[in-house]
Write a protein that holds these residues in place. Structure first.
Motif, PDB file in Angstrom:
ATOM      1  N   VAL A 191       0.855  -1.191   0.000  1.00  0.00           N
ATOM      2  CA  VAL A 191       0.000   0.000   0.000  1.00  0.00           C
ATOM      3  C   VAL A 191       0.890   1.241   0.000  1.00  0.00           C
ATOM      4  O   VAL A 191       1.661   1.445   0.944  1.00  0.00           O
ATOM      5  CB  VAL A 191      -0.931   0.007   1.234  1.00  0.00           C
ATOM      6  CG1 VAL A 191      -1.773   1.265   1.280  1.00  0.00           C
ATOM      7  CG2 VAL A 191      -1.804  -1.249   1.239  1.00  0.00           C
ATOM      8  N   PRO A 192       0.806   2.060  -1.046  1.00  0.00           N
ATOM      9  CA  PRO A 192       1.711   3.222  -1.135  1.00  0.00           C
ATOM     10  C   PRO A 192       1.698   4.131   0.096  1.00  0.00           C
ATOM     11  O   PRO A 192       2.754   4.601   0.521  1.00  0.00           O
ATOM     12  CB  PRO A 192       1.215   3.964  -2.379  1.00  0.00           C
ATOM     13  CG  PRO A 192       0.578   2.906  -3.215  1.00  0.00           C
ATOM     14  CD  PRO A 192      -0.041   1.938  -2.235  1.00  0.00           C
ATOM     15  N   ALA A 193       0.545   4.349   0.673  1.00  0.00           N
ATOM     16  CA  ALA A 193       0.458   5.269   1.815  1.00  0.00           C
ATOM     17  C   ALA A 193       1.186   4.737   3.046  1.00  0.00           C
ATOM     18  O   ALA A 193       1.637   5.527   3.885  1.00  0.00           O
ATOM     19  CB  ALA A 193      -1.008   5.535   2.157  1.00  0.00           C
ATOM     20  N   THR A 194       1.311   3.434   3.169  1.00  0.00           N
ATOM     21  CA  THR A 194       1.954   2.865   4.352  1.00  0.00           C
ATOM     22  C   THR A 194       3.379   2.390   4.082  1.00  0.00           C
ATOM     23  O   THR A 194       4.046   1.899   4.991  1.00  0.00           O
ATOM     24  CB  THR A 194       1.124   1.681   4.903  1.00  0.00           C
ATOM     25  OG1 THR A 194       0.983   0.700   3.873  1.00  0.00           O
ATOM     26  CG2 THR A 194      -0.238   2.153   5.375  1.00  0.00           C
ATOM     27  N   ARG A 195       3.844   2.545   2.861  1.00  0.00           N
ATOM     28  CA  ARG A 195       5.176   2.042   2.501  1.00  0.00           C
ATOM     29  C   ARG A 195       6.301   2.665   3.333  1.00  0.00           C
ATOM     30  O   ARG A 195       7.189   1.932   3.795  1.00  0.00           O
ATOM     31  CB  ARG A 195       5.414   2.247   1.011  1.00  0.00           C
ATOM     32  CG  ARG A 195       6.420   1.279   0.444  1.00  0.00           C
ATOM     33  CD  ARG A 195       6.391   1.271  -1.070  1.00  0.00           C
ATOM     34  NE  ARG A 195       5.151   0.664  -1.539  1.00  0.00           N
ATOM     35  CZ  ARG A 195       4.454   1.090  -2.587  1.00  0.00           C
ATOM     36  NH1 ARG A 195       4.883   2.111  -3.304  1.00  0.00           N
ATOM     37  NH2 ARG A 195       3.346   0.494  -2.946  1.00  0.00           N
ATOM     38  N   PRO A 196       6.299   3.980   3.581  1.00  0.00           N
ATOM     39  CA  PRO A 196       7.384   4.539   4.411  1.00  0.00           C
ATOM     40  C   PRO A 196       7.405   3.947   5.823  1.00  0.00           C
ATOM     41  O   PRO A 196       8.471   3.631   6.355  1.00  0.00           O
ATOM     42  CB  PRO A 196       7.078   6.041   4.443  1.00  0.00           C
ATOM     43  CG  PRO A 196       6.300   6.283   3.182  1.00  0.00           C
ATOM     44  CD  PRO A 196       5.469   5.040   2.990  1.00  0.00           C
ATOM     45  N   LEU A 197       6.249   3.755   6.419  1.00  0.00           N
ATOM     46  CA  LEU A 197       6.178   3.137   7.746  1.00  0.00           C
ATOM     47  C   LEU A 197       6.631   1.678   7.677  1.00  0.00           C
ATOM     48  O   LEU A 197       7.350   1.197   8.554  1.00  0.00           O
ATOM     49  CB  LEU A 197       4.760   3.220   8.304  1.00  0.00           C
ATOM     50  CG  LEU A 197       4.534   2.524   9.649  1.00  0.00           C
ATOM     51  CD1 LEU A 197       5.423   3.121  10.733  1.00  0.00           C
ATOM     52  CD2 LEU A 197       3.071   2.592  10.041  1.00  0.00           C
ATOM     53  N   ALA A 198       6.237   0.981   6.626  1.00  0.00           N
ATOM     54  CA  ALA A 198       6.640  -0.416   6.462  1.00  0.00           C
ATOM     55  C   ALA A 198       8.164  -0.538   6.360  1.00  0.00           C
ATOM     56  O   ALA A 198       8.742  -1.497   6.890  1.00  0.00           O
ATOM     57  CB  ALA A 198       5.977  -1.020   5.226  1.00  0.00           C
TER      58      ALA A 198
END
Length: 126
Positions: free
Chosen positions: A66-73
């Motif tokens: 999910v692009p929106a959660t990629r930095p957190l991932a």
């Protein structure tokens, strides 16, 4: 004229999505092998650690997808990989105690291979 078509390279996050998804499923569907490498110094039952690490890996796979959660991932994956490094070390120690030469080689090689995996996990969001 025939032009050379280069294969399209998938985005950096795709291999990690597949890797974490497959690892998470493996932990949940075939937990016994993973139970054996849970460091014995950890409190509680090995199966609980195996189950929760499988759930975490599935969450990481979803986070990368999910692009929106990629930095957190990316940040979570680095933390996760560092947290499970002791299990890889335990697997290596056990292999040197009772394993075959091939198992010793594989588990020993796996330890430094965590470094490029950590780097890939961090860079996958960029």
């Amino acid at each position: 004229m025939i032009s050379a078509v280069s294969p399209r390279v998938p985005p950096r996050w795709v291999p990690l999505t597949v890797l974490f998804g497959a690892a998470g499923l493996a932990h949940l569907l075939r937990p016994r092998g993973f139970d054996a490498i849970v460091p014995r110094v950890l409190p509680g039952r090995a199966r609980a650690w195996t189950t929760w690490s499988g759930v975490a890996e599935l969450a990481l796979a979803a986070g990368y997808a999910v692009p929106a959660t990629r930095p957190l991932a990316c940040r979570a994956a680095v933390a996760f990989l560092l947290a499970v490094w002791p299990a890889n070390a335990q697997m290596c120690v056990d292999a040197w105690r009772t394993g075959s030469p091939a198992r010793r080689a594989v588990t020993t090689a796996r330890l430094p291979l965590q470094v490029p995996l950590l780097r890939a996990a961090w860079r996958a969001g960029s």
